[in-house]
Write an enzyme that holds these catalytic residues in place. Sequence first.
Site, PDB file in Angstrom:
ATOM      1  N   THR A  62       0.783  -1.241   0.000  1.00 50.33           N
ATOM      2  CA  THR A  62       0.000   0.000   0.000  1.00 50.33           C
ATOM      3  C   THR A  62       0.816   1.292   0.000  1.00 50.33           C
ATOM      4  OG1 THR A  62      -1.699  -1.200   1.252  1.00 50.33           O
ATOM      5  CG2 THR A  62      -1.912   1.165   1.208  1.00 50.33           C
TER       6      THR A  62
ATOM      7  N   ARG B 250     -11.186 -10.431  -3.189  1.00 51.03           N
ATOM      8  CA  ARG B 250     -10.983  -9.942  -1.815  1.00 51.03           C
ATOM      9  C   ARG B 250     -10.755  -8.426  -1.827  1.00 51.03           C
ATOM     10  NH1 ARG B 250      -6.595  -6.921   0.690  1.00 51.03           N
ATOM     11  NH2 ARG B 250      -6.502  -7.458   2.889  1.00 51.03           N
ATOM     12  N   VAL B 251     -11.428  -7.730  -0.947  1.00 52.29           N
ATOM     13  CA  VAL B 251     -11.210  -6.292  -0.791  1.00 52.29           C
ATOM     14  C   VAL B 251     -10.776  -6.051   0.651  1.00 52.29           C
ATOM     15  CG1 VAL B 251     -12.276  -4.012  -0.849  1.00 52.29           C
ATOM     16  CG2 VAL B 251     -12.950  -5.745  -2.530  1.00 52.29           C
ATOM     17  N   GLY B 252      -9.710  -5.273   0.815  1.00 57.97           N
ATOM     18  CA  GLY B 252      -9.216  -4.988   2.161  1.00 57.97           C
ATOM     19  C   GLY B 252      -9.758  -3.677   2.677  1.00 57.97           C
TER      20      GLY B 252
ATOM     21  N   THR C 299      -1.907   1.779   6.273  1.00 61.49           N
ATOM     22  CA  THR C 299      -1.273   0.643   5.597  1.00 61.49           C
ATOM     23  C   THR C 299      -1.178  -0.498   6.603  1.00 61.49           C
ATOM     24  OG1 THR C 299       0.865  -0.196   4.815  1.00 61.49           O
ATOM     25  CG2 THR C 299       0.936   1.827   6.059  1.00 61.49           C
ATOM     26  N   GLY C 300      -1.130  -1.729   6.090  1.00 65.17           N
ATOM     27  CA  GLY C 300      -1.006  -2.875   6.986  1.00 65.17           C
ATOM     28  C   GLY C 300      -2.043  -3.927   6.663  1.00 65.17           C
ATOM     29  N   HIS C 301      -2.281  -4.798   7.604  1.00 65.49           N
ATOM     30  CA  HIS C 301      -3.181  -5.929   7.394  1.00 65.49           C
ATOM     31  C   HIS C 301      -4.629  -5.440   7.260  1.00 65.49           C
ATOM     32  CE1 HIS C 301      -5.441  -9.597   8.844  1.00 65.49           C
ATOM     33  NE2 HIS C 301      -4.833  -9.987   7.740  1.00 65.49           N
ATOM     34  N   GLY C 302      -5.142  -5.519   6.024  1.00 70.99           N
ATOM     35  CA  GLY C 302      -6.409  -4.876   5.699  1.00 70.99           C
ATOM     36  C   GLY C 302      -7.586  -5.352   6.528  1.00 70.99           C
TER      37      GLY C 302
HETATM   38  N1  GLY Z   1      -3.708  -2.671   3.481  1.00 66.48           N
HETATM   39  C1  GLY Z   1      -3.930  -3.191   2.213  1.00 66.48           C
HETATM   40  C2  GLY Z   1      -4.697  -4.416   2.180  1.00 66.48           C
HETATM   41  O1  GLY Z   1      -4.705  -5.164   3.146  1.00 66.48           O
HETATM   42  O2  GLY Z   1      -5.338  -4.666   1.192  1.00 66.48           O
END
Ligand code: GLY
Length: 315
Positions: free
Chosen positions: A183, A211-213, A234-237
């Site tokens: 990201t 998949r959408v984050g 930013t990071g784990h969506g």
């Molecule tokens: N932060 C971006 C995603 O997890 O898609």
Amino acid sequence: MAAVIVHAGAYDIPDHEADPLREGCKKAAQEAHKALTEGKSAVDAGKMPYSRCPLVTSVELAVCVLEDHPLMDAGHGSVLNAAGEVEMDAIITDGSSLNFGSVAGVRNISHPISLARMVMDDTPHVMLIGVGANLFAKEKGVPEVDPDELVTAEAKEAYQTFKQYSSVVDNVFNIDNHLGHDTVGAVAIDLCGNIAAGTSTGGISLKRVGRVGDCPLIGCGAIADSGVGGISCTGHGESIAKVLLAQRSLSTLQAKNGIDAEGALSESLGYMLDRVGGRGGAIMVTKEGCVARHYTTKGMAWASVSKTGQLDSGI
Ligand code: GLY
């Protein structure tokens, strides 16, 4: 008091990527700041087809520079989904009106952030997805690129590496084993004190098709309210979406009366780690024009131009 901060993703950044990422961030921040302070139209700034709102344009411009960087997970350089394809998400938000536009699961275009802006400016909607988003891009005359043009050697390598784990996205991406790319984003304040933010991503390597984050979700991937501040995450969506990281950071900043911007980011990222085990990072600009960043991963590439015109950067 124009100021800009940008990021190129929070993750465990390998040494050989540090300098190019930092330089890419500096370029994006400087170009956006120049466009802002000179109040240039998008056309003058040399990239965008738009001449509206230099503030939003400067955020769009910064994110476009980052989307063009092959080491960054957005636009060119996006990571690959489980089918080995690129699907991208982006959001842009204008803190003076609270308007925003976002796209999810778009393919075959270089600048999802610009498409998100078109959704904001030229439709009565806030989000378009997949086929519909690409149809809208065609309608707006956005040039299509060959899918292979978006795919870099690094993205292919990440795809192969993650395949070896043969595990779900959460295990690959999250907790202490934060590998891969992630990201890009930018937040800016203009000379009138208005704030805008934008975020763009290819998501997570080996994500399920469709998949959408967090990125295109308002209050998750980004938010801006000129009366308080603006944020890009930013990071784990999935973790970011669960705790509404951008909104939580903004509310914490507001509760602190705008003081201690980094403290607000630290609180919300700490909450995300404690509550759902997710790591990440975020950048912020406050209504006073202060820039801040914080991350719970091993690194995050960033650069800023402060309201005094000072350029800073880091990993
Ligand atoms: N932060 C971006 C995603 O997890 O898609």
